[in-house]
Every structure is written in C-alpha cells, then in structure tokens.
Design an enzyme around this catalytic site. Structure first.
Site, PDB file in Angstrom:
ATOM      1  N   HIS A   9     -64.706  20.028  -9.331  1.00 46.29           N
ATOM      2  CA  HIS A   9     -64.347  19.568  -7.984  1.00 46.29           C
ATOM      3  C   HIS A   9     -63.791  20.727  -7.145  1.00 46.29           C
ATOM      4  CE1 HIS A   9     -61.425  17.212  -5.301  1.00 46.29           C
ATOM      5  NE2 HIS A   9     -62.636  16.832  -4.918  1.00 46.29           N
ATOM      6  N   ARG A  10     -64.580  21.150  -6.172  1.00 45.74           N
ATOM      7  CA  ARG A  10     -64.244  22.334  -5.350  1.00 45.74           C
ATOM      8  C   ARG A  10     -64.101  23.576  -6.234  1.00 45.74           C
ATOM      9  NH1 ARG A  10     -59.422  19.367  -1.809  1.00 45.74           N
ATOM     10  NH2 ARG A  10     -60.484  17.354  -1.690  1.00 45.74           N
ATOM     11  N   GLU A  36     -69.010  20.849  -7.354  1.00 47.88           N
ATOM     12  CA  GLU A  36     -68.888  20.024  -6.150  1.00 47.88           C
ATOM     13  C   GLU A  36     -68.190  20.857  -5.097  1.00 47.88           C
ATOM     14  OE1 GLU A  36     -66.867  17.284  -3.290  1.00 47.88           O
ATOM     15  OE2 GLU A  36     -65.986  18.813  -4.589  1.00 47.88           O
ATOM     16  N   ASP A  38     -67.637  21.348  -0.451  1.00 48.22           N
ATOM     17  CA  ASP A  38     -67.642  20.711   0.865  1.00 48.22           C
ATOM     18  C   ASP A  38     -68.192  21.682   1.888  1.00 48.22           C
ATOM     19  OD1 ASP A  38     -65.696  18.353   0.103  1.00 48.22           O
ATOM     20  OD2 ASP A  38     -64.699  20.186  -0.555  1.00 48.22           O
ATOM     21  N   HIS A  51     -62.885  22.340   2.611  1.00 48.59           N
ATOM     22  CA  HIS A  51     -62.704  20.889   2.596  1.00 48.59           C
ATOM     23  C   HIS A  51     -62.169  20.349   3.914  1.00 48.59           C
ATOM     24  CE1 HIS A  51     -60.427  17.138   1.939  1.00 48.59           C
ATOM     25  NE2 HIS A  51     -61.452  16.837   1.159  1.00 48.59           N
ATOM     26  N   GLU A 111     -71.049  18.178  -0.430  1.00 47.11           N
ATOM     27  CA  GLU A 111     -70.541  17.073   0.393  1.00 47.11           C
ATOM     28  C   GLU A 111     -70.546  17.480   1.858  1.00 47.11           C
ATOM     29  OE1 GLU A 111     -66.600  14.373   1.389  1.00 47.11           O
ATOM     30  OE2 GLU A 111     -66.667  15.435  -0.540  1.00 47.11           O
ATOM     31  N   LYS A 113     -69.184  17.294   5.306  1.00 46.35           N
ATOM     32  CA  LYS A 113     -67.916  16.882   5.910  1.00 46.35           C
ATOM     33  C   LYS A 113     -68.137  16.593   7.398  1.00 46.35           C
ATOM     34  CE  LYS A 113     -64.557  16.818   3.995  1.00 46.35           C
ATOM     35  NZ  LYS A 113     -63.895  15.787   3.149  1.00 46.35           N
ATOM     36  N   ASP A 231     -61.104  18.178 -11.449  1.00 42.88           N
ATOM     37  CA  ASP A 231     -60.440  19.458 -11.185  1.00 42.88           C
ATOM     38  C   ASP A 231     -60.290  20.280 -12.465  1.00 42.88           C
ATOM     39  OD1 ASP A 231     -60.006  18.740  -8.496  1.00 42.88           O
ATOM     40  OD2 ASP A 231     -58.091  17.783  -8.959  1.00 42.88           O
TER      41      ASP A 231
END
Length: 245
Positions: A9-10, A36, A38, A51, A111, A113, A231
């Site tokens: 995640h990120r 993943e 953003d 993000h 993702e 945004k 994470d």
C-alpha cells in the site's frame, strides 16, 4: 494461498515515506508481488504519484498538486517528513514506477485520485502511459469515482479495473458488472467468505484494503480473496510462505 497478490500500500509505507521510489524498492525487497499507488496530475499534465490532493503532509511544498508544475514538484523533498534518513527523496511520476516494475512481473494498482479534484483527461493519460510501457496485462486501475472506471473500460477494455468502496454494498458483484469492473477493492470489514464466493461466480475477485494485522490477513486469505493491500508486505509474505500465523 501463495497465489494471493501481495499489494504494498503506497509501497512499503510502514517503514518508508509513502509513494516514493524508496518505498516501492523496499516493497519488492520484502516480497511484495503488487504495488498500490495513487495518481494525480500536475498543472502541466504530468502523472504524479501522491495520495493527498495537497502537497503539505508528505512533501516540503504547500498547496494543491494541480496548481504546481512537474518541475516545481520535482524540487520538493518527499522524505524528510517521514524520517531524516529519507531527506531528498522525490515525488515520483507514474512513468518512473512503470519503468521500475515492467521487467519484474509486479502487478501495479493505480488509484485515480479524482474524487475531490476532477482532473480532466486523467483517465486518458494514465491509459496512454500504461500502454507506453506495455503493462496492460499487469495494471489494475481503481477509484472511488466509479464514473472514471466506466470511462477507463470504454477507453481500454483490456485493462482491469477495481471499484473502491467502504461499506457493505448490497450484492456489489451485480453492481460491479454495471461498471464493467473486474475486482472489488473493498474496505477490509466489507468482505465475507460467502460474498467472495458469490463474486467469484460472477467473475469478480476481492482485493481488500488496508490489512495490517496478521490474523486479519489469514482470515481474508481463508475467505478466498485474490489479493490483499497492506502497509506490511513483509508480514503478508511471511504468511504466504509459511513463516508465521
């Protein structure tokens, strides 16, 4: 269970500044099979991996991403806010991430945004970039803005999409088919084994977020999810390879 996609995640955001190349590199070192991230857009139309709509939290800059040029964003420090060891870390572009992952077999979840700031042309630019790097088969485009996902499917039916949502949407697998989505990117509490099975019968898979507890990871893997967004990719890697749980 080893086929479960381990989405960082990120990047490895528990021990590195989120959405930086340092975080992406560390994620793969820790066994992540997916990343993943953003994406937003600079004033001059570059695809920026960050993000927040604002620069303030994760960079040395201030104000909205959309109001700054790529050149201006490139001068910002995106690491010191997290730890002094990461001083000088930069905000990356989508091109940098795809260039890094394209020869590694990594799945990349992008993702969009575009819920607070509506970036005109974001879908087209992301798809163009994915095609440029030949990553159509290894990218999933997700968003809380499901109109954007419908647009992506119309532009690029060959690229997978995932609907992001928080709550227990009723028969979400039927709704997802109206959007043309391939995956359900549900908040971790909106996933039950029977729902996973019903979704699978409609050709849809679950990739829940953000799952940081080992017991929750095990529960979701046993429920049959196809991927987990976390994470802590090292913890999930350990569970997938019998090193914990």
């Amino acid at each position: 269970m080893t086929k479960v996609i381990n989405f960082a995640h990120r990047g490895s955001s528990a021990i590195c500044p989120e959405n930086t190349m340092a975080a992406f590199h560390k994620a793969l070192e820790q066994g992540a099979t997916g990343i993943e991230t953003d994406v937003q857009m600079s004033r001059d139309g570059r695809l920026v991996l960050i993000h927040d709509e604002m620069l303030n939290r994760t960079t040395s800059g201030k104000g909205l991403v959309k109001d700054h040029s790529w050149s201006e964003i490139g001068q910002l420090d995106a690491g010191s806010w997290f730890h002094e060891d990461f001083q000088g870390e930069k905000v990356p572009s989508l091109e940098q991430l795809l260039d890094f992952t394209r020869d590694k077999g990594t799945i990349v979840n992008i993702e969009l945004k575009n819920g607070v700031v509506l970036y005109p042309g974001l879908e087209e630019r992301v798809i163009e970039c994915v095609r440029q790097y030949g990553m159509e088969e290894r990218v999933i485009i997700s968003s809380f803005n499901h109109y954007a996902l419908v647009k992506c499917k119309a532009l690029a039916p060959e690229i997978s999409t995932g609907i992001l949502y928080m709550e227990g949407l009723y028969e979400v697998w039927d709704y997802a088919q109206t959007v043309g989505a391939d995956a359900l990117h549900a908040f971790k509490y909106a996933v039950l084994p029977e729902w996973v099975e019903q979704a699978r019968s409609k050709g849809l898979v679950y990739h829940p977020f953000t799952v940081n507890d080992a017991k929750e990871m095990m529960h979701l893997m046993q429920a049959g999810v196809a991927g987990i967004i976390t994470d802590f990719p090292d913890v999930l890697h350990g569970l997938l390879h019998g090193e914990g749980g």
